[in-house]
Design a protein around this motif. Structure first.
Motif, PDB file in Angstrom:
ATOM      1  N   ARG A  64       0.474  13.616  -0.584  1.00 51.07           N
ATOM      2  CA  ARG A  64       1.680  13.712  -0.421  1.00 51.07           C
ATOM      3  C   ARG A  64       2.157  12.445   0.722  1.00 51.07           C
ATOM      4  O   ARG A  64       3.380  11.918   0.726  1.00 51.07           O
ATOM      5  CB  ARG A  64       2.412  14.738   0.275  1.00 51.07           C
ATOM      6  N   LEU A  65       1.010  11.889   1.248  1.00 52.33           N
ATOM      7  CA  LEU A  65       1.136  10.762   2.107  1.00 52.33           C
ATOM      8  C   LEU A  65       1.147   9.520   1.634  1.00 52.33           C
ATOM      9  O   LEU A  65       1.185   8.295   2.268  1.00 52.33           O
ATOM     10  CB  LEU A  65       0.320  10.925   3.292  1.00 52.33           C
ATOM     11  N   ARG A  66       1.046   9.594   0.381  1.00 50.18           N
ATOM     12  CA  ARG A  66       0.464   8.206  -0.593  1.00 50.18           C
ATOM     13  C   ARG A  66       1.927   7.376  -0.255  1.00 50.18           C
ATOM     14  O   ARG A  66       2.834   7.743  -0.013  1.00 50.18           O
ATOM     15  CB  ARG A  66       0.307   8.562  -1.961  1.00 50.18           C
ATOM     16  N   GLU A  67       1.638   5.874  -0.862  1.00 52.81           N
ATOM     17  CA  GLU A  67       2.655   5.068  -0.759  1.00 52.81           C
ATOM     18  C   GLU A  67       3.521   5.526  -1.871  1.00 52.81           C
ATOM     19  O   GLU A  67       3.274   6.026  -2.835  1.00 52.81           O
ATOM     20  CB  GLU A  67       2.034   3.485  -0.718  1.00 52.81           C
ATOM     21  N   ARG A  95      13.501   7.685  -4.873  1.00 56.16           N
ATOM     22  CA  ARG A  95      13.898   7.904  -3.427  1.00 56.16           C
ATOM     23  C   ARG A  95      13.638   9.234  -3.055  1.00 56.16           C
ATOM     24  O   ARG A  95      13.047   9.556  -2.198  1.00 56.16           O
ATOM     25  CB  ARG A  95      14.754   7.194  -3.017  1.00 56.16           C
ATOM     26  N   GLU A  96      14.475   9.984  -3.690  1.00 61.06           N
ATOM     27  CA  GLU A  96      14.623  11.355  -3.502  1.00 61.06           C
ATOM     28  C   GLU A  96      13.155  12.192  -3.595  1.00 61.06           C
ATOM     29  O   GLU A  96      12.823  13.042  -2.833  1.00 61.06           O
ATOM     30  CB  GLU A  96      15.733  12.131  -4.501  1.00 61.06           C
ATOM     31  N   ALA A  97      12.620  12.047  -4.634  1.00 58.56           N
ATOM     32  CA  ALA A  97      11.275  12.473  -4.914  1.00 58.56           C
ATOM     33  C   ALA A  97      10.085  12.010  -3.816  1.00 58.56           C
ATOM     34  O   ALA A  97       9.361  12.918  -3.276  1.00 58.56           O
ATOM     35  CB  ALA A  97      11.009  12.020  -6.121  1.00 58.56           C
ATOM     36  N   ALA A  98      10.101  10.738  -3.342  1.00 59.12           N
ATOM     37  CA  ALA A  98       9.073  10.579  -2.273  1.00 59.12           C
ATOM     38  C   ALA A  98       9.844  10.987  -0.862  1.00 59.12           C
ATOM     39  O   ALA A  98       8.965  11.576  -0.380  1.00 59.12           O
ATOM     40  CB  ALA A  98       9.496   8.866  -2.033  1.00 59.12           C
ATOM     41  N   LEU A 118       6.118   1.335   3.540  1.00 56.63           N
ATOM     42  CA  LEU A 118       7.202   1.770   2.900  1.00 56.63           C
ATOM     43  C   LEU A 118       7.636   3.181   3.025  1.00 56.63           C
ATOM     44  O   LEU A 118       8.475   3.790   3.281  1.00 56.63           O
ATOM     45  CB  LEU A 118       7.216   1.574   1.331  1.00 56.63           C
ATOM     46  N   ALA A 119       6.331   4.221   2.813  1.00 53.01           N
ATOM     47  CA  ALA A 119       6.572   5.517   3.103  1.00 53.01           C
ATOM     48  C   ALA A 119       7.159   5.782   4.376  1.00 53.01           C
ATOM     49  O   ALA A 119       8.048   6.735   4.776  1.00 53.01           O
ATOM     50  CB  ALA A 119       5.272   6.327   2.942  1.00 53.01           C
ATOM     51  N   ILE A 120       6.589   5.184   5.583  1.00 54.89           N
ATOM     52  CA  ILE A 120       7.024   5.344   6.753  1.00 54.89           C
ATOM     53  C   ILE A 120       8.538   4.782   6.927  1.00 54.89           C
ATOM     54  O   ILE A 120       9.533   5.506   7.553  1.00 54.89           O
ATOM     55  CB  ILE A 120       6.199   4.580   7.986  1.00 54.89           C
ATOM     56  N   SER A 121       8.972   3.679   6.609  1.00 60.45           N
ATOM     57  CA  SER A 121      10.217   3.347   6.435  1.00 60.45           C
ATOM     58  C   SER A 121      11.194   4.315   5.650  1.00 60.45           C
ATOM     59  O   SER A 121      12.272   4.538   6.387  1.00 60.45           O
ATOM     60  CB  SER A 121      10.178   1.745   5.916  1.00 60.45           C
TER      61      SER A 121
END
Length: 142
Positions: A64-67, A95-98, A118-121
């Motif tokens: 779940r922490l993947r990019e 975006r919503e899924a991520a 990008l995940a952090i952002s």
């Protein structure tokens, strides 16, 4: 609140998907310099797992922490700008899924999470300029 860590610098290899990229020599040196400790989770991508290991963490891999999933882009920064501005891009993870998976793994977690820029952002609601300013590696105290 978690401490978010962006992985160290990678070797960009267009012949391989970005989720298979590994750290560069400079990236390995920078990851070793982090010297982190505590409860940790990491993206299951090699660049994040190696960053965690070299930083001294015994991190549990968590996909779940993947990019954000995306195809190769010849103008990645422009595509990131569009993505962060809520534009749907062909082939990119919605975006919503991520956001759902990132909130699922990070909300209520009080440890270190090694993940991606990008995940952090996306999770923190960063602007393009804030995304650009994240170094390799980065430690973000939430």
């Amino acid at each position: 609140m978690p401490t978010l860590v962006r992985h160290a610098m990678t070797i960009v290899d267009r012949a391989r998907p970005s989720e298979e990229w590994v750290l560069s020599d400079d990236g390995r040196e920078a990851a070793r310099a982090l010297r982190l400790s505590g409860s940790a989770r990491s993206s299951s991508e090699p660049k994040a797992l190696e960053t965690a290991r070299l930083a001294g963490l015994d991190a549990t891999p968590d996909d779940r922490l993947r990019e954000v999933r995306r195809p190769w882009s010849d103008d990645y920064e422009a595509d990131v700008a569009r993505y962060l501005a809520c534009e749907d891009l062909p082939g990119w993870e919605p975006r919503e899924a991520a956001l759902v998976r990132l909130h699922d793994v990070l909300d209520g977690f009080d440890g270190i999470a090694v993940t991606h820029g990008l995940a952090i952002s996306l999770y923190l609601g960063y602007t393009l300029d804030e995304w650009r300013a994240l170094p390799f590696p980065a430690v973000v105290e939430c």
